[in-house]
Design an enzyme around this catalytic site. Structure first.
Site, mmCIF file in Angstrom:
data_model
loop_
_atom_site.group_PDB
_atom_site.id
_atom_site.type_symbol
_atom_site.label_atom_id
_atom_site.label_comp_id
_atom_site.label_asym_id
_atom_site.label_seq_id
_atom_site.Cartn_x
_atom_site.Cartn_y
_atom_site.Cartn_z
ATOM 1 N N GLY A 1 0.813 -1.295 -0.039
ATOM 2 C CA GLY A 1 0.179 -0.177 -0.149
ATOM 3 C C GLY A 1 0.863 1.458 -0.293
ATOM 4 N N HIS A 2 2.132 1.194 0.081
ATOM 5 C CA HIS A 2 2.897 2.460 0.147
ATOM 6 C C HIS A 2 4.076 2.311 -1.275
ATOM 7 C CE1 HIS A 2 5.492 5.441 2.151
ATOM 8 N NE2 HIS A 2 4.343 5.700 2.715
ATOM 9 N N PHE A 3 3.964 2.566 -2.172
ATOM 10 C CA PHE A 3 2.688 2.933 -2.755
ATOM 11 C C PHE A 3 2.384 1.989 -4.078
ATOM 12 C CE2 PHE A 3 4.404 6.996 -0.981
ATOM 13 C CZ PHE A 3 3.442 7.516 -0.402
#
Length: 150
Positions: free
Chosen positions: A56-58
């Site tokens: 999720g990052h990124f």
């Protein structure tokens, strides 16, 4: 540590896990390369695409979160404290503050972070360390960190 209280270097992950309470996925220190009691420690973190935070990052542009670099430096600082002060064995080390935090470059999968931590002050239950993280000898993050243990 061996019989005469010297640290065997490099210190591997099992010896680190014997000192720190952190476990996967939150252990951010893979090896201790150098250690001088009450002075400094040098640690290593291999950054892999398999790290859970990269999902999720990124998406499409994986970057290690800066707060996790700070946490990795803090874990190296905690090992410095534990090895320099045997009477705190088994106690938890907590952040007490951070100053002069700077993120200079991004850290990506495939990088190898080198944490260089220097003890600035140790007083009663408080320690202050100067932390720097490098990739390929380039400074990526720096901070002063305060910690307490109980």
């Amino acid at each position: 540590m061996n019989e005469d209280n010297r640290v065997q270097l490099p210190m591997g992950i099992q010896e680190i896990l014997d000192l720190l309470p952190h476990r996967y996925p939150f252990i951010l220190l893979d090896r201790v390369l150098n250690f001088e009691p009450d002075k400094s420690i040098t640690g290593l973190k291999n950054v892999s695409m398999g790290e859970p935070f990269f999902q999720g990052h990124f998406p499409g542009e994986p970057v290690m979160p800066g707060v996790l670099i700070l946490e990795g430096m803090a874990q190296a600082g905690a090992v410095l404290a534990y090895l320099s002060t045997p009477e705190i064995a088994g106690k938890l080390v907590y952040f007490a503050g951070m100053d002069k935090v700077r993120f200079r470059k991004v850290v990506r999968p495939g990088d190898q972070l080198i944490y260089k931590i220097e003890l600035v002050r140790k007083k009663s239950k408080l320690i202050k360390v100067q932390c720097r993280a490098y990739v390929d000898e380039a400074l990526v993050t720096e901070a002063e960190q305060l910690a307490t243990f109980s």
